[in-house]
Scaffold this motif. Structure first.
Motif, mmCIF file in Angstrom:
data_model
loop_
_atom_site.group_PDB
_atom_site.id
_atom_site.type_symbol
_atom_site.label_atom_id
_atom_site.label_comp_id
_atom_site.label_asym_id
_atom_site.label_seq_id
_atom_site.Cartn_x
_atom_site.Cartn_y
_atom_site.Cartn_z
ATOM 1 N N GLN A 1 0.833 -1.265 -0.313
ATOM 2 C CA GLN A 1 0.108 -0.434 -0.339
ATOM 3 C C GLN A 1 0.926 0.764 0.012
ATOM 4 O OE1 GLN A 1 -1.966 -0.505 3.571
ATOM 5 N NE2 GLN A 1 -4.118 -1.686 2.195
ATOM 6 N N THR A 2 2.205 1.035 0.205
ATOM 7 C CA THR A 2 2.880 2.257 0.361
ATOM 8 C C THR A 2 4.054 2.200 -1.301
ATOM 9 O OG1 THR A 2 4.968 1.147 1.481
ATOM 10 C CG2 THR A 2 3.276 1.911 2.802
ATOM 11 N N GLN A 3 3.679 1.789 -2.006
ATOM 12 C CA GLN A 3 4.054 1.310 -3.202
ATOM 13 C C GLN A 3 4.103 2.765 -3.958
ATOM 14 O OE1 GLN A 3 4.112 -2.407 -4.773
ATOM 15 N NE2 GLN A 3 2.605 -1.286 -6.294
ATOM 16 N N ILE A 4 4.773 4.002 -4.632
ATOM 17 C CA ILE A 4 5.126 4.762 -5.562
ATOM 18 C C ILE A 4 6.083 4.678 -5.855
ATOM 19 C CG2 ILE A 4 3.882 6.332 -3.730
ATOM 20 C CD1 ILE A 4 6.554 7.342 -2.626
ATOM 21 N N GLU A 5 6.120 5.371 -7.447
ATOM 22 C CA GLU A 5 6.739 5.324 -8.404
ATOM 23 C C GLU A 5 7.829 6.923 -8.221
ATOM 24 O OE1 GLU A 5 5.077 4.272 -12.867
ATOM 25 O OE2 GLU A 5 4.564 6.278 -12.161
ATOM 26 N N SER A 6 9.097 6.928 -8.883
ATOM 27 C CA SER A 6 10.233 7.722 -8.558
ATOM 28 C C SER A 6 10.821 6.724 -9.639
ATOM 29 C CB SER A 6 10.672 7.448 -7.326
ATOM 30 O OG SER A 6 11.971 5.787 -7.065
ATOM 31 N N GLU B 1 8.803 1.873 -5.830
ATOM 32 C CA GLU B 1 9.382 1.794 -4.226
ATOM 33 C C GLU B 1 8.568 1.685 -3.500
ATOM 34 O OE1 GLU B 1 12.230 5.141 -3.040
ATOM 35 O OE2 GLU B 1 12.612 5.693 -5.043
ATOM 36 N N LEU B 2 8.827 0.666 -2.065
ATOM 37 C CA LEU B 2 8.225 0.540 -0.866
ATOM 38 C C LEU B 2 8.729 1.760 -0.137
ATOM 39 C CD1 LEU B 2 7.716 -3.263 -0.710
ATOM 40 C CD2 LEU B 2 5.828 -1.609 -1.735
ATOM 41 N N MET B 3 7.748 2.019 0.524
ATOM 42 C CA MET B 3 8.147 3.155 2.027
ATOM 43 C C MET B 3 9.691 1.624 2.797
ATOM 44 S SD MET B 3 6.540 4.940 5.342
ATOM 45 C CE MET B 3 5.055 6.145 3.933
ATOM 46 N N THR B 4 10.179 3.297 3.677
ATOM 47 C CA THR B 4 11.355 2.390 4.054
ATOM 48 C C THR B 4 11.466 2.924 5.335
ATOM 49 O OG1 THR B 4 13.254 4.565 3.708
ATOM 50 C CG2 THR B 4 13.153 2.819 2.030
ATOM 51 N N TYR C 1 10.999 7.628 -1.911
ATOM 52 C CA TYR C 1 11.433 7.882 -0.204
ATOM 53 C C TYR C 1 12.936 8.213 0.350
ATOM 54 C CZ TYR C 1 6.889 5.482 0.325
ATOM 55 O OH TYR C 1 4.925 5.382 0.138
ATOM 56 N N GLY C 2 13.142 9.314 0.883
ATOM 57 C CA GLY C 2 14.292 10.047 0.401
ATOM 58 C C GLY C 2 15.099 8.610 2.039
ATOM 59 N N ALA C 3 16.399 9.137 1.847
ATOM 60 C CA ALA C 3 17.176 8.424 2.992
ATOM 61 C C ALA C 3 18.203 9.167 3.395
ATOM 62 C CB ALA C 3 18.461 7.263 2.155
ATOM 63 N N PHE C 4 18.118 8.297 5.250
ATOM 64 C CA PHE C 4 19.607 9.528 5.423
ATOM 65 C C PHE C 4 20.071 8.618 6.237
ATOM 66 C CE2 PHE C 4 14.439 10.387 5.487
ATOM 67 C CZ PHE C 4 14.438 11.874 4.562
#
Length: 264
Positions: A19-24, A156-159, A198-201
């Motif tokens: 459900q968190t799938q989004i395109e990037s 992507e899936l949310m990380t 989704y961003g990475a940190f």
């Protein structure tokens, strides 16, 4: 729907993850000379003669970090389909222009968007000798080499890096252990160059940790990670990201972008 890899321990929660799938759009960079209109890291920007070149708070010209020509990039919901978006950083700050309070104030970084692109190169700046000279092993700027960008679409899936993860993907702590989270992060590497997603940190999501409420900055406008192949390094192998609200993105308003970078 893309079939994503998941650690076997959380396979029963697949629907929640999906459900968190989004395109990037993933950005692939190759070191070498670039043209004025190219999407790129470093190098010389597309820049109209009648436009004020970006200066930092101290009146010194900033350098191009990256340039995205949306005509070359696959279409992405809410993002421009044309025009050139640019990211500039000061060379006068060991923090690479990062303002901690507030991090969206563009005193030592700048974002410019040219919706209408001039094709007459005679109307563009061609002499950038006014910019600071490049130094060997320059520690004042994160990108040493000029590189051309190409694009590829991804899902992507949310990380777990994202400040919304715990609420969006509610998995019992007895299941979501440190080892399981590590497996998941390895399967869904977020440390690369991209637009959207989704961003990475390294240290943590600034939208959660800042004293100011940045929870509405849900869209990743741009991310650039440390990359030896293009001589890019953020501190000790870190990553930089730029976030924007959905409303500002739709309105092509880039004056309130949240800029962050961190490293170990």
């Amino acid at each position: 729907m893309t079939k994503h890899l998941l650690p076997p321990e959380v396979e029963e929660y697949r629907t929640v993850f999906e459900q968190t799938q989004i395109e990037s759009i993933r950005l692939l960079a190759k070191k070498g000379p670039t043209g004025r209109y190219d999407s790129k890291f470093g190098g010389e920007p597309y820049f109209p003669r009648d436009f004020q070149y970006p200066l930092d708070e101290d009146g010194k010209p900033m350098k191009l970090l990256a340039q995205v020509n949306f005509e070359d990039m696959p279409a992405l919901k809410n993002y421009p389909k044309r025009g050139i978006l640019q990211f500039y950083l000061t060379t006068n700050d060991v923090a690479y222009g990062l303002d901690y309070e507030p991090p969206h104030q563009q005193r030592y970084f700048r974002i410019l968007y040219f919706e209408e692109v001039l094709r007459d190169e005679g109307k563009l700046v061609s002499d950038f000798s006014f910019l600071p000279a490049k130094k060997p092993n320059d520690e004042d700027f994160p990108v040493e080499s000029e590189s051309k960008i190409t694009f590829t679409r991804q899902i992507e899936l949310m990380t777990p890096f994202d400040y919304r993860f715990r609420e969006t993907v509610p998995i019992p702590s007895a299941v979501w252990t440190f080892d399981v989270e590590l497996k998941y992060e390895e399967m869904h590497d977020a440390f690369h160059h991209k637009v959207g997603g989704y961003g990475a940190f390294v240290q943590g999501d600034p939208r959660l940790e800042s004293c100011t409420d940045y929870s509405s900055y849900t869209h990743l406008l741009f991310q650039i990670a440390s990359d030896d192949d293009i001589d890019c390094c953020w501190g000790d192998g870190g990553v930089a990201n730029f976030f924007i609200t959905e409303e500002d993105l739709k309105n092509r308003f880039f004056d309130r972008v949240l800029y962050n970078w961190d490293c170990s």
